[in-house]
Every structure is written in C-alpha cells, then in structure tokens.
Design an enzyme around this catalytic site. Structure first.
Site: not given
Ligand code: ZN
Length: 243
Positions: A85, A88
């Site tokens: 995460e 991202h």
């Molecule tokens: Zn992902």
C-alpha cells in the site's frame, strides 16, 4: 447531498463537509446516505453524542470496502500489505502530488489494504499521460513488494486487472504509438507488443522511483503498520522529511 443527509444528525464541530465530499467523490446519493447512517451508528455504539471525523472516515471505508474481517492476516503478511500500500501511495504522490486521501492496512471485505484517492484526478477525459500515471499507481504495490521481498504476491490481482484495462484504453483510443487502430484489421501481434511495451515502460518508471525512495517506502510501511491508517497529509509530511 451530504447537507441533506446530515441535517437531522448531530455533527461534531470538527467535521468539515467539504472534506468529506472530497473523500467520497463518486458516491451516489444512496451511498452517502448509507455512509452517514453508518457513521451515526458507530458514534452511538461508542457512546458519543456527536458524529466525529473518525466515524465518518470509518463509515466511508466501510461503504467502499465492506466490513473489517474477523480473521486477521499474520504479522509478516500485514507487513507485506503495508509495503504494498505504501508503494501505491508513494507513486501516487510522486506522479500526482496531493492525490492521496488516506492509506490503510485494515483487511476488509474486498481488500487487505487500501489507498483512498481524493477526487481531484477524476475527469471525463483522460490524456495518454493521465492513463500512464494511473497504470504507474496500480503497479506501485507489486513493484514495492518485489523490491523489498524479492518477489510479488497474489495481493496485486485487482491492480493488474486495472492495469490491463487502462492499457487497453490507451490502445483503443488511439493514444498508443500505434495511432488509430482497428481491432479487426490491425495485426494482433502489433497490438500485443505495444501492450507489453506500455506496461513494461511503466514498470521501469515505477521501479526507478521506488528504488530511489526505498528507505521512505520502508519507513512509511512501518508507520502504517503501527497506526493501521495514515492520512494523506501525514504521508506527505513523511515524504518531505525524508526527501
Ligand atoms: Zn494494490
């Protein structure tokens, strides 16, 4: 619409409906109503007299992703999710500054973690550059795992589906180096090689960015593991500190 649904509900003074509106970009009226009701229930369960920012945020996540799961992943799995995460989020903030609303590692119905974008980058029309930036953000999770763990995992399945979809959009809309294509007449192998090239190019781009920010990636993931959720603002501050 938020004003209508909160009219008869006690909102805490800290609540800014503008911010909530930004965070819930794309919600239908029914979603917003469900979200506000959910927030009211959360506040009530905690014995609060007013609905606060936390309840509204939690309710927003719940509407998007479903209930938190009872079964928790192992600690090392959670760290991988946090790395994913954070990958991202880092790419998102690098290619589109101020685009992250928050990052979480709480496993819910449809996801193990989530980067919630704010609505600032939602348009009706997209250029090739916009679409390539979206691909980069989707690849950020898997590439982050690869850099830290040496391999990827099945946690990127949805990201890869989205990557495929966006890459097809680029080609179908005549935005690729192939120019205008006809799905019937343009040779399949040309389409396939262009498809691979677009994705490969973005993977390289993402790998370069994350390699240069590896310590930030790990630091961000540590914080995320400790807090379960960090806001876009906290994340941007962290990026500034370690820049
Ligand atoms: Zn992902």
């Amino acid at each position: 619409i938020l004003q209508i649904h909160t009219r008869n509900k006690p909102l805490a003074a800290e609540v800014n409906l503008e911010t909530i509106a930004e965070d819930t970009f794309g919600f239908s009226g029914a979603h917003l109503e469900a979200m506000v009701n959910e927030a009211a229930i959360l506040a009530f369960r905690q014995g609060k007299k007013e609905i606060g920012k936390d309840e509204l945020e939690e309710a927003t996540d719940k509407v998007i992703l479903g209930e938190k799961l009872e079964r928790k992943p192992q600690r090392d799995e959670l760290r991988r999710i946090a790395i994913h995460e954070t990958g991202h989020a880092l790419i998102s903030e690098t290619v589109r500054p101020n685009s992250v609303s928050n990052v979480t590692v709480a496993p819910r119905g449809k996801a193990l973690g989530f980067v919630r974008p704010n609505g600032k980058n939602e348009h009706f029309l997209y250029t090739r550059e916009d679409l390539e930036d979206q691909i980069a953000v989707f690849l950020g999770g898997a590439v982050a795992e690869e850099l830290v763990y040496g391999d990827r995992s099945t946690g990127a399945r949805n990201d890869l589906e989205q990557t495929v979809k966006i890459t097809r959009e680029i080609i179908k809309n005549g935005l690729s180096p192939l120019g205008i294509v006809d799905e019937e007449y343009t040779p399949k192998d040309r389409i396939n090689s262009t498809f691979t090239e677009i994705i490969h190019h973005q993977e390289e781009r993402v790998r370069k960015i994350l390699t240069a920010k590896l310590s930030l990636l790990e630091e961000g993931a540590e914080r995320l593991l400790a807090a379960e959720k960090i806001s876009g603002e906290e994340f941007r501050n962290l990026m500034k500190q370690t820049a």
